[in-house]
Design a protein around this motif. Structure first.
Motif, PDB file in Angstrom:
ATOM      1  N   GLN A 270       0.802  -1.217   0.000  1.00 37.48           N
ATOM      2  CA  GLN A 270       0.000   0.000   0.000  1.00 37.48           C
ATOM      3  C   GLN A 270       0.841   1.277   0.000  1.00 37.48           C
ATOM      4  OE1 GLN A 270      -2.150  -1.001   3.641  1.00 37.48           O
ATOM      5  NE2 GLN A 270      -4.027  -1.336   2.455  1.00 37.48           N
ATOM      6  N   VAL A 271       2.145   1.126   0.111  1.00 38.56           N
ATOM      7  CA  VAL A 271       3.004   2.293   0.311  1.00 38.56           C
ATOM      8  C   VAL A 271       3.026   3.196  -0.919  1.00 38.56           C
ATOM      9  CG1 VAL A 271       5.406   3.016   0.568  1.00 38.56           C
ATOM     10  CG2 VAL A 271       4.466   1.276   2.083  1.00 38.56           C
ATOM     11  N   ALA A 272       3.288   2.639  -2.087  1.00 34.65           N
ATOM     12  CA  ALA A 272       3.485   3.467  -3.280  1.00 34.65           C
ATOM     13  C   ALA A 272       2.259   4.320  -3.580  1.00 34.65           C
ATOM     14  CB  ALA A 272       3.828   2.587  -4.473  1.00 34.65           C
ATOM     15  N   ARG A 273       1.081   3.705  -3.526  1.00 32.29           N
ATOM     16  CA  ARG A 273      -0.133   4.463  -3.823  1.00 32.29           C
ATOM     17  C   ARG A 273      -0.362   5.558  -2.787  1.00 32.29           C
ATOM     18  NH1 ARG A 273      -4.484  -0.226  -4.334  1.00 32.29           N
ATOM     19  NH2 ARG A 273      -3.145  -1.011  -2.652  1.00 32.29           N
ATOM     20  N   LEU A 274      -0.085   5.268  -1.536  1.00 28.44           N
ATOM     21  CA  LEU A 274      -0.287   6.254  -0.476  1.00 28.44           C
ATOM     22  C   LEU A 274       0.701   7.413  -0.613  1.00 28.44           C
ATOM     23  CD1 LEU A 274      -1.845   7.017   2.049  1.00 28.44           C
ATOM     24  CD2 LEU A 274      -0.278   5.600   3.390  1.00 28.44           C
ATOM     25  N   VAL A 275       1.947   7.090  -0.905  1.00 28.84           N
ATOM     26  CA  VAL A 275       2.962   8.140  -1.073  1.00 28.84           C
ATOM     27  C   VAL A 275       2.610   9.033  -2.258  1.00 28.84           C
ATOM     28  CG1 VAL A 275       5.368   8.567  -1.689  1.00 28.84           C
ATOM     29  CG2 VAL A 275       4.822   6.873   0.051  1.00 28.84           C
ATOM     30  N   LEU A 276       2.229   8.424  -3.380  1.00 22.55           N
ATOM     31  CA  LEU A 276       1.918   9.209  -4.574  1.00 22.55           C
ATOM     32  C   LEU A 276       0.672  10.074  -4.362  1.00 22.55           C
ATOM     33  CD1 LEU A 276       2.549   9.936  -7.468  1.00 22.55           C
ATOM     34  CD2 LEU A 276       1.217   7.951  -8.218  1.00 22.55           C
ATOM     35  N   ALA A 277      -0.370   9.494  -3.796  1.00 23.58           N
ATOM     36  CA  ALA A 277      -1.588  10.268  -3.559  1.00 23.58           C
ATOM     37  C   ALA A 277      -1.319  11.423  -2.605  1.00 23.58           C
ATOM     38  CB  ALA A 277      -2.683   9.361  -2.997  1.00 23.58           C
ATOM     39  N   GLY A 278      -0.567  11.152  -1.538  1.00 23.04           N
ATOM     40  CA  GLY A 278      -0.219  12.222  -0.614  1.00 23.04           C
ATOM     41  C   GLY A 278       0.626  13.294  -1.278  1.00 23.04           C
ATOM     42  N   GLY A 279       1.538  12.873  -2.163  1.00 23.49           N
ATOM     43  CA  GLY A 279       2.367  13.838  -2.872  1.00 23.49           C
ATOM     44  C   GLY A 279       1.552  14.763  -3.751  1.00 23.49           C
ATOM     45  N   VAL A 280       0.522  14.210  -4.403  1.00 27.01           N
ATOM     46  CA  VAL A 280      -0.356  15.042  -5.232  1.00 27.01           C
ATOM     47  C   VAL A 280      -1.098  16.064  -4.370  1.00 27.01           C
ATOM     48  CG1 VAL A 280      -2.394  15.019  -6.715  1.00 27.01           C
ATOM     49  CG2 VAL A 280      -0.604  13.298  -7.029  1.00 27.01           C
TER      50      VAL A 280
END
Length: 474
Positions: A61-71
């Motif tokens: 779940q890390v990559a999606r969470l990091v990317l969404a938070g970055g946006v």
């Protein structure tokens, strides 16, 4: 229960996003600085809390969470015009000048020859010219362009980037949107290089990225994206391509040149000698590619402008306190040495860092050496502009070295508070954080190495939890 850590982390990122939104909309400006102190402190605390919660999130779940938070973090910078820098107004002006077929190195903004290019967005009238980002030109006009009496200071690829934005809207909002896209693209590269690991959040969720790269729209984010992509290619044995991108990054802002020693990581070590200096040849080829691309970027502007392509760079360095007869930077060294010795000692210390990278650097992780040299140079120089630290934030994310974020944080403190004493205290604290964290990491490394690897059980899947390196990276 596996969804609870991700939910808690998502809530922390949402809180960070909300706090950043309030920072931009109600937290003050460069002309009203006191409110920024509390908001910035709150942003940093929420950022740290989100990183801690991310450590418990399952790997898938890390990559999606990091990317969404970055946006989301990047989007907050788009809520209002720039609050703490007016550089983006110069970007818009330089793009407009080039679109008119004029070299940006040929005229200062207040030059009467460019008067037909003025508009109310950059040359407001009737507001008294009292805003924090307004000043008078020699002919009495009000402008939002900083240093209107001098030529541009930006290298040619930055100028090409300003021109590329011109057709999409001749305004600062376009520069902010471009900064947001570059910030998110950098997050994507970091996730790809690190295999979706948590360390990418050091960049993606960093409040400074939202402030410096998006709201203030500093072009340094373009150089940062090119830098991390180039180092990633070099790590995959595409040294020439990586060097070419680093050369392009240096043609955006000169600071990414400090990452070049990373391309030569370990080239003078024993391994390189035993393999016929293959690593050294590859590294020198990469540096040669960087120099070639850098020269090619300058060529279209050298032809019409000659030596004028240097623009205001020499004057800028003098203005910023890097002159021998009036040093205002190098605060840590000036606390212990006479001014006349400071530049020489700084040069020797930087050379020592480069030599360390050449002899002991890891060619599989060229960003580690790039981080050491770039971060070390900023600690030595003590600049007052925090956006110079954007490459440091990205390199720290590549290497999982969170402690280096203290360097741009020190510059942010200095930018708001100012003064030689603040410079020494802020950068002294940053140096202490880096040294202490490195010492603690060195102590933990033998302990992790002493732990026996688990014995694989036939038919059993991989064990739970992240790898030891992943557990300690943020």
């Amino acid at each position: 229960m596996t969804g609870r850590p991700a939910l808690l982390c998502a809530l922390a990122v949402a809180a960070l996003t909300g706090c950043l939104a309030l920072t931009f909309t109600t937290g003050g400006t460069l002309g009203n600085r006191p409110p920024l102190y509390g908001w910035y402190a709150a942003d940093v605390l929420l950022f740290g809390g989100a990183l801690l919660l991310l450590r418990r999130v399952p790997e898938r779940q890390v990559a999606r969470l990091v990317l969404a938070g970055g946006v989301l973090v990047a989007a907050t910078g788009l809520l209002v015009p720039p609050r703490t820098s007016d550089d983006a107004h110069r970007y818009v002006w330089d793009g407009r000048v080039q679109a008119a077929g004029i070299s940006p190195y040929a005229h200062a903004p207040q030059d009467p020859a460019l008067a037909p290019l003025r508009d109310p967005g950059l040359f407001p009238a009737g507001d008294g010219c009292r805003a924090w980002d307004e000043r008078r030109t020699a002919d009495g006009a009000c402008t939002r362009i900083n240093r209107p009496a001098v030529h541009t200071v930006y290298p040619p690829l930055a100028e090409a980037w300003f021109l590329a934005q011109h057709p999409f809207g001749d305004r600062v909002r376009t520069a902010q949107a471009a900064g947001a896209l570059l910030a998110v693209a950098t997050t994507g590269v970091l996730l790809a290089v690190t295999g979706g690991r948590r360390r990418a959040a050091l960049w993606a969720w960093c409040p400074g990225v939202a402030v410096w790269a998006v709201n203030d729209a500093h072009v340094d984010v373009l150089g940062t994206l090119l830098t991390v992509t180039g180092l990633a290619l070099a790590a995959r044995r595409k040294a020439a391509a990586g060097g070419a991108l680093l050369g392009a990054a240096t043609a955006v802002k000169l600071l990414p040149a400090l990452a070049l020693p990373g391309l030569l990581s370990g080239a003078l070590g024993g391994g390189a000698l035993r393999t016929g200096r293959g690593a050294l040849r590859a590294g020198l080829g990469a540096v040669g590619a960087a120099g070639g691309v850098f020269a090619l970027c300058y060529l279209p502007y050298v032809l019409p402008s000659g030596t004028g392509v240097l623009g205001y760079l020499p004057g800028y360095l003098r203005e910023e306190g890097y002159r021998q007869d009036g040093l205002e930077r190098f605060g840590l060294l000036r606390a212990a040495l006479p001014d006349r010795a400071v530049p020489w000692v700084a040069g020797l210390l930087l050379a020592a860092l480069v030599l360390r990278v050449l002899r002991r650097g890891d060619p599989r992780r060229p960003w580690r050496g790039a981080l050491l040299v770039t971060g070390g140079a900023l600690l030595l120089a003590g600049p007052g502009y925090p956006w110079y630290g954007l490459p440091v934030v990205a390199l720290a994310a590549l290497d999982g070295r969170w402690e280096w974020l203290a360097v741009p944080a020190a510059a942010q403190v200095l930018y708001l508070a100012g003064g030689e004493r603040v410079q020494q205290l802020a950068y002294g604290a940053a140096l202490s954080v880096v040294l202490v964290a490195d010492r603690l990491r060195s102590r933990r490394a033998p302990e992790r190495a002493a732990v026996p690897a688990p014995v694989p059980v036939p038919g059993a899947g991989p064990g739970p939890g992240p790898a030891p390196e992943e557990m300690t990276e943020v």
